[in-house]
Design a protein around this motif. Structure first.
Motif, PDB file in Angstrom:
ATOM      1  N   ILE A 151      37.750  36.552  32.778  1.00  0.00           N
ATOM      2  CA  ILE A 151      38.550  35.041  33.078  1.00  0.00           C
ATOM      3  C   ILE A 151      38.562  34.857  34.591  1.00  0.00           C
ATOM      4  CG2 ILE A 151      39.582  35.396  31.016  1.00  0.00           C
ATOM      5  CD1 ILE A 151      42.214  35.809  32.582  1.00  0.00           C
ATOM      6  N   GLN A 152      38.710  33.519  34.914  1.00  0.00           N
ATOM      7  CA  GLN A 152      39.112  33.409  36.155  1.00  0.00           C
ATOM      8  C   GLN A 152      40.445  32.851  36.490  1.00  0.00           C
ATOM      9  OE1 GLN A 152      36.384  32.948  38.894  1.00  0.00           O
ATOM     10  NE2 GLN A 152      35.181  33.974  37.218  1.00  0.00           N
ATOM     11  N   THR A 153      41.054  33.596  37.539  1.00  0.00           N
ATOM     12  CA  THR A 153      42.204  33.398  37.952  1.00  0.00           C
ATOM     13  C   THR A 153      42.571  31.971  38.499  1.00  0.00           C
ATOM     14  OG1 THR A 153      42.084  34.088  40.116  1.00  0.00           O
ATOM     15  CG2 THR A 153      42.561  35.705  38.656  1.00  0.00           C
ATOM     16  N   SER A 154      43.744  31.658  38.785  1.00  0.00           N
ATOM     17  CA  SER A 154      44.017  30.413  39.353  1.00  0.00           C
ATOM     18  C   SER A 154      43.589  30.073  40.592  1.00  0.00           C
ATOM     19  CB  SER A 154      45.318  30.132  39.341  1.00  0.00           C
ATOM     20  OG  SER A 154      46.238  30.857  40.089  1.00  0.00           O
ATOM     21  N   LYS A 179      39.392  34.013  41.240  1.00  0.00           N
ATOM     22  CA  LYS A 179      39.086  35.414  41.154  1.00  0.00           C
ATOM     23  C   LYS A 179      38.836  36.092  39.764  1.00  0.00           C
ATOM     24  CE  LYS A 179      39.215  36.271  45.742  1.00  0.00           C
ATOM     25  NZ  LYS A 179      37.946  36.690  46.759  1.00  0.00           N
ATOM     26  N   PRO A 180      37.827  36.620  39.668  1.00  0.00           N
ATOM     27  CA  PRO A 180      37.620  37.167  38.154  1.00  0.00           C
ATOM     28  C   PRO A 180      38.915  38.338  37.991  1.00  0.00           C
ATOM     29  CG  PRO A 180      35.640  37.631  39.747  1.00  0.00           C
ATOM     30  CD  PRO A 180      36.752  37.259  40.578  1.00  0.00           C
ATOM     31  N   ASN A 181      39.215  38.140  36.642  1.00  0.00           N
ATOM     32  CA  ASN A 181      40.115  39.183  36.267  1.00  0.00           C
ATOM     33  C   ASN A 181      39.723  39.355  34.715  1.00  0.00           C
ATOM     34  OD1 ASN A 181      42.498  40.556  35.734  1.00  0.00           O
ATOM     35  ND2 ASN A 181      43.817  38.535  36.144  1.00  0.00           N
ATOM     36  N   LEU A 182      40.523  40.224  33.988  1.00  0.00           N
ATOM     37  CA  LEU A 182      39.876  40.938  32.848  1.00  0.00           C
ATOM     38  C   LEU A 182      40.956  41.066  31.710  1.00  0.00           C
ATOM     39  CD1 LEU A 182      37.542  41.999  31.274  1.00  0.00           C
ATOM     40  CD2 LEU A 182      38.168  44.362  32.115  1.00  0.00           C
ATOM     41  N   ILE A 183      40.660  40.512  30.434  1.00  0.00           N
ATOM     42  CA  ILE A 183      41.574  40.552  29.488  1.00  0.00           C
ATOM     43  C   ILE A 183      41.072  41.681  28.515  1.00  0.00           C
ATOM     44  CG2 ILE A 183      42.618  39.359  27.517  1.00  0.00           C
ATOM     45  CD1 ILE A 183      42.605  36.901  29.274  1.00  0.00           C
ATOM     46  N   SER A 197      46.186  44.714  18.382  1.00  0.00           N
ATOM     47  CA  SER A 197      46.859  43.742  18.237  1.00  0.00           C
ATOM     48  C   SER A 197      47.599  43.143  19.404  1.00  0.00           C
ATOM     49  CB  SER A 197      47.988  43.520  17.085  1.00  0.00           C
ATOM     50  OG  SER A 197      48.906  44.398  17.407  1.00  0.00           O
ATOM     51  N   ASP A 198      47.139  44.211  20.535  1.00  0.00           N
ATOM     52  CA  ASP A 198      47.911  43.494  21.776  1.00  0.00           C
ATOM     53  C   ASP A 198      46.727  43.254  22.756  1.00  0.00           C
ATOM     54  OD1 ASP A 198      50.465  44.567  21.172  1.00  0.00           O
ATOM     55  OD2 ASP A 198      50.039  46.760  21.579  1.00  0.00           O
ATOM     56  N   LEU A 199      47.269  42.265  23.842  1.00  0.00           N
ATOM     57  CA  LEU A 199      46.204  41.870  24.830  1.00  0.00           C
ATOM     58  C   LEU A 199      46.721  42.335  26.178  1.00  0.00           C
ATOM     59  CD1 LEU A 199      45.591  38.110  23.773  1.00  0.00           C
ATOM     60  CD2 LEU A 199      44.144  39.939  23.666  1.00  0.00           C
ATOM     61  N   PHE A 200      45.908  42.993  26.906  1.00  0.00           N
ATOM     62  CA  PHE A 200      46.351  43.219  28.411  1.00  0.00           C
ATOM     63  C   PHE A 200      45.444  42.574  29.328  1.00  0.00           C
ATOM     64  CE2 PHE A 200      47.092  46.785  25.376  1.00  0.00           C
ATOM     65  CZ  PHE A 200      48.377  47.160  25.518  1.00  0.00           C
ATOM     66  N   ILE A 201      45.990  42.352  30.354  1.00  0.00           N
ATOM     67  CA  ILE A 201      45.240  41.873  31.732  1.00  0.00           C
ATOM     68  C   ILE A 201      45.414  42.673  32.751  1.00  0.00           C
ATOM     69  CG2 ILE A 201      47.267  40.293  32.448  1.00  0.00           C
ATOM     70  CD1 ILE A 201      45.294  38.132  33.143  1.00  0.00           C
ATOM     71  N   LEU A 202      44.410  43.070  33.427  1.00  0.00           N
ATOM     72  CA  LEU A 202      44.205  43.868  34.456  1.00  0.00           C
ATOM     73  C   LEU A 202      45.242  43.627  35.550  1.00  0.00           C
ATOM     74  CD1 LEU A 202      40.717  45.429  34.567  1.00  0.00           C
ATOM     75  CD2 LEU A 202      42.653  46.228  33.397  1.00  0.00           C
ATOM     76  N   TYR A 203      44.892  42.533  36.190  1.00  0.00           N
ATOM     77  CA  TYR A 203      45.855  42.078  37.478  1.00  0.00           C
ATOM     78  C   TYR A 203      46.713  40.687  37.248  1.00  0.00           C
ATOM     79  CZ  TYR A 203      41.803  44.960  38.951  1.00  0.00           C
ATOM     80  OH  TYR A 203      40.831  45.764  39.013  1.00  0.00           O
TER      81      TYR A 203
END
Length: 637
Positions: free
Chosen positions: A37-40, A43-47, A52-58
Motif C-alpha cells: 500500500i502507499q502511506t499518506s 512511501k510503500p508499506n506492507l499489510i 484473522s489478524d492484519l499487521f502493518i510493517l511500518y
C-alpha cells in the motif's frame, strides 16, 4: 524508475553475488496475503494477513521518521559489526546507512530475513543493487537456522576485521519481523551466538599455551628434519576409500568389520582408538594425535610392535608423545606461523580442536573419496559411556561427564545427549565436509548427526566402496622409503643456528623498542591521566596521547613487515591480540568524551606494550636455550 526495472536491477545484483538465492526468488510467487500500500506521504508499506489478524510493517503516516526514531533510541556509539534481525521493505537498513553507519564505525553488516516473499516485494520498491553488491554486507534470506552455521562462520565471522570487533557487535531487531516470526529469529540468534563462541574457542584464549607449542617445535627439531612430511602422501590415494576410526562408544559395535579391510582402504586411527584396535589385532595404517598435554604419550605406551603403522606427528606435540611412538613417522604442520620460520616444508593441515577433525583433514589431503567415519559418536551412549571399551582412560571420561549436557539431533532422527566440545567437533566436521569435494559416509551407527555426511551402516559402506584390493601399506612404504635416509643434519643444524643468532639479535632490538614504549606510556599516565583523575584537567596533552597511539601503530606495522618477527610471534600473540583488539575497540562504547577515551586507550596500550614485550623476551630466551642445546649435540641419528 518503474517497479519492474527496479526489480530487474536488484535481481541482476543478486544473481552475481547470490546465484542460489536468485533462483529461489525467481521461483517465488506473490503471496495473496501480502499487500503493498502507499502511506499518506507516498512511501510503500506492507499489510500482512495472518489468520484473522492484519499487521502493518511500518507507521502508515511516515515510515522513514518511524525508522529514524527507532534507530535513534538504540543509542549506538560504536558498532563495527551490525546484525539486522529482519529486513522487511528495507527502511531500517537504508536509514541506518544514511544516519549511523559512518558515524558509529560500521565495517560489516549481516542481514537475516526469514520471509523470501517479503524480500521479493522489497526488491520491487527499493534500489538495493549497490547494497547487495557490497562485499561487507551479507544477506541470509529464507534459510533454515540449522543450515546457516557453516557459511556464517567460514565466510563472515572468520574475517579478521569481524573477529577483532565481536565484543562491540550490535544486534538490531526489526520489530515487525520479530513480532511475526519470533521463534525463527530466536533460533538464528542461537546459531549466531554458537558460531561466535566456537570461533573464539578455536582462536584460543591463552597465548602462553600457544608459546608452549613453539617450545615443543624447537624440542622436536630432530623429528622434523629426519622424517618425511605428510605432503609426500598428498594425492597418493586419489579416489580411494579411506576409513577414519574415532574412539566413540559405538566403535564396539563395528570394530570387527575392520578385519580384512587393511588391503582395501587406508585406515587412520585417532590416538584414543589406537590401543583398542591393536588389542583386537587390527593395525591401522596411520595414527595421529593433536593435544599437546601430558598423558597423550600413554596412547602409545606398552605397544611392542609398531610395524606397518605410521604416526602423523605434529611437532607442536610434547616430545614425550612423539618419542613414545617407536615406529615410522610422517611430519605434519598446523597452520601456524611458527613453522614458516623453519623454512622446511612438510605439509600444513588446518584443523579444529579434535584429533578426529585432524584425521579427516589428513584423509582429504591423501585424496580419499569417500571418507568413512566410524566411532564418531559425538554423544553419550545409551548406557552413559563416552568412549570405546579398552580406552586407556576408561570408557567413561569423568571430565566429559561433568560437563553440562546438551541435546543434538541424532543419526536416527531422535535427540541424543551430548556436550559443548563434541558440538564444536561436529560443527568443524560440517565446515570441512562443506569444503570437501568428495563424499563423506557417517557409518558410526549411533551418535549425533553430522550435516553433509551420508548415514550408512558400516557393512553397507564396505560392500559399496571397499571391494578393490590395492594394498595401501605398499603406497605408504614407498613414500617413506623415497625420503632420503641420509639427511644432511649437520648442514640443516648449521643453517638453523645461523638463523637463531640472526633472530635473537632482531628480538633484542625489538625488546628495547617495547621497553621505551612502555616507559613512554607510564610517564603519560603519571603526568596526564593521574592529574586528570585528581580533578586537574589542565594537563590533558592530547598530542602526547596521540603520539603513543602512533607508537603502537608503528610497532604493529613492524611486526607485519618483519618476516622473522611475524613467523616467531604472530601465532603466539593471536589469542591475546584478538582479545586486546576487542577490548580496545569496546572503549568507544564506554567513553563518549574524546579526552577520556584517549586516556583509556593509552592505559590499554600500556598492557599491550608490556605483554608483547614479555613474549619477545620469552622467545629470545627460548632461542638461546635452543642454540645451546644444538651446540651440545654434535650429531643426530
Amino acid at each position: 524508475m518503474t517497479t519492474i526495472s527496479l526489480f530487474d536491477k536488484n535481481m541482476e545484483a543478486i544473481g552475481k553475488r547470490y546465484p542460489d538465492l536468485a533462483k529461489r526468488i525467481s521461483g517465488t510467487k506473490n503471496n495473496p496475503f501480502y499487500k503493498l500500500i502507499q502511506t499518506s506521504k507516498g512511501k510503500p508499506n506492507l499489510i500482512i494477513k495472518k489468520g484473522s489478524d492484519l499487521f502493518i510493517l511500518y507507521d502508515n503516516d511516515d515510515p522513514v521518521t518511524y525508522c529514524d526514531n527507532y534507530l535513534e533510541k538504540l543509542d549506538l556509539k560504536y558498532a563495527p559489526v551490525v546484525v539486522f534481525m529482519g529486513l522487511g521493505l528495507g527502511y531500517h537498513l537504508d536509514r541506518y546507512f544514511k544516519l549511523l553507519g559512518e558515524k558509529v564505525g560500521t565495517r560489516q553488516i549481516v542481514v537475516f530475513e526469514k520471509d523470501i516473499e517479503i524480500f521479493r516485494l522489497a526488491l520491487t520498491v527499493g534500489d538495493f543493487s549497490q547494497i547487495i553488491s557490497q562485499p561487507d554486507i551479507h544477506f541470509f534470506v529464507g534459510e533454515p537456522p540449522e543450515e546457516i552455521y557453516v557459511r556464517l562462520k567460514t565466510e563472515i565471522l572468520s574475517k579478521r576485521d569481524i573477529l577483532i570487533a565481536l565484543k562491540s557487535l550490535k544486534i538490531i531487531p526489526i520489530p515487525a519481523n520479530i513480532h511475526l516470526e519470533r521463534e525463527y529469529y530466536e533460533k538464528i540468534l542461537a546459531v549466531f551466538k554458537n558460531a561466535v563462541q566456537q570461533l573464539m574457542v578455536l582462536t584460543g584464549n591463552d597465548s602462553l599455551d600457544s608459546f608452549v607449542g613453539l617450545e615443543n617445535i624447537f624440542h622436536n627439531i630432530k623429528h622434523i628434519y629426519s622424517n618425511p612430511g605428510i605432503d609426500t602422501l598428498y594425492g597418493k590415494f586419489a579416489k580411494r576409500p579411506g576409513v577414519l576410526v574415532a574412539a566413540g562408544p559405538s566403535l564396539n559395535k563395528n570394530m570387527h568389520l575392520l578385519e580384512g579391510l587393511q588391503d582395501k582402504a587406508p585406515i587412520i586411527s585417532c590416538d584414543a582408538s589406537f590401543i583398542p584396535l591393536i588389542k583386537k589385532g587390527i593395525r591401522p595404517h596411520l595414527v595421529t594425535s593433536l593435544e599437546r598435554t601430558p598423558g597423550v604419550d600413554l596412547f602409545y605406551s606398552g605397544v611392542d610392535n609398531f610395524s606397518g603403522v605410521y604416526f602423523v606427528a605434529l611437532p607442536i606435540l610434547m616430545p614425550e608423545t612423539i618419542d613414545a611412538f617407536k615406529g615410522r613417522k610422517f611430519i605434519g604442520y598446523r597452520g601456524y606461523s611458527h613453522f614458516n620460520w623453519l623454512e622446511e616444508e612438510k605439509g600444513t593441515l588446518n584443523v579444529g580442536i579434535s584429533v578426529a577433525n585432524l584425521a579427516f583433514k589428513i584423509l582429504i589431503e591423501l585424496g580419499c573419496d569417500p571418507i568413512i567415519l566410524i566411532g564418531q559418536d559425538l554423544a553419550y551412549a545409551e548406557d552413559g559411556d563416552t568412549h570405546v571399551k579398552g580406552d586407556i582412560f576408561g570408557s567413561r571420561c569423568e571430565h566429559i561427564r561433568n560437563q553440562p549436557v546438551i541435546e543434538l539431533e541424532g543419526n536416527n532422527g531422535k535427540p541424543v545427549k551430548s556436550e559443548k566440545s563434541w558440538a564444536i567437533m561436529k560443527n568443524t566436521y560440517e565446515e570441512d565436509i562443506a569444503a570437501y569435494k568428495g563424499t563423506c559416509i557417517n557409518a558410526t551407527e549411533g551418535g549425533a548427526k553430522i550435516f553433509g555426511a551420508e548415514v550408512m551402516p558400516f557393512k553397507d559402506a564396505i560392500d559399496k566402496y571397499c571391494m578393490e584390493v590395492f594394498k595401501p601399506n605398499l603406497i605408504l612404504d614407498e613414500a617413506y622409503s623415497s625420503f632420503s635416509e641420509h639427511v644432511d643434519m649437520p648442514g640443516k643444524i648449521s643453517r638453523i643456528k645461523k638463523k637463531l643468532k640472526e633472530s635473537k639479535e632482531m628480538l633484542f632490538d625489538s625488546i628495547i623498542e617495547f621497553q621505551e614504549a612502555l616507559e613512554m606510556t607510564s610517564q603519560a599516565e603519571k603526568e596526564i591521566t593521574q592529574p586528570f583523575l585528581e580533578k586537574d584537567p589542565e594537563n590533558i596533552n592530547m598530542e602526547r596521547l596521540t603520539s603513543i597511539e602512533q607508537k603502537y601503530l608503528d610497532l604493529s606495522d613492524t611486526f607485519g613487515k618483519n618476516r622473522i618477527l611475524w613467523d616467531l610471534l604472530s601465532h603466539t600473540m593471536n589469542a591475546y591480540d584478538v582479545c586486546f583488539s576487542n577490548e580496545l575497540g569496546f572503549l568507544r562504547d564506554v567513553y563518549s568524551d574524546k579526552q577520556c577515551l584517549a586516556m583509556a586507550r593509552v592505559k590499554k596500550l600500556k598492557d599491550w606494550f608490556s605483554v608483547v614485550g614479555m613474549f619477545l623476551t620469552l622467545t629470545r630466551d627460548l632461542l638461546e636455550k635452543t642454540e645451546k642445546s644444538l651446540d651440545e649435540k654434535t650429531a643426530y641419528n
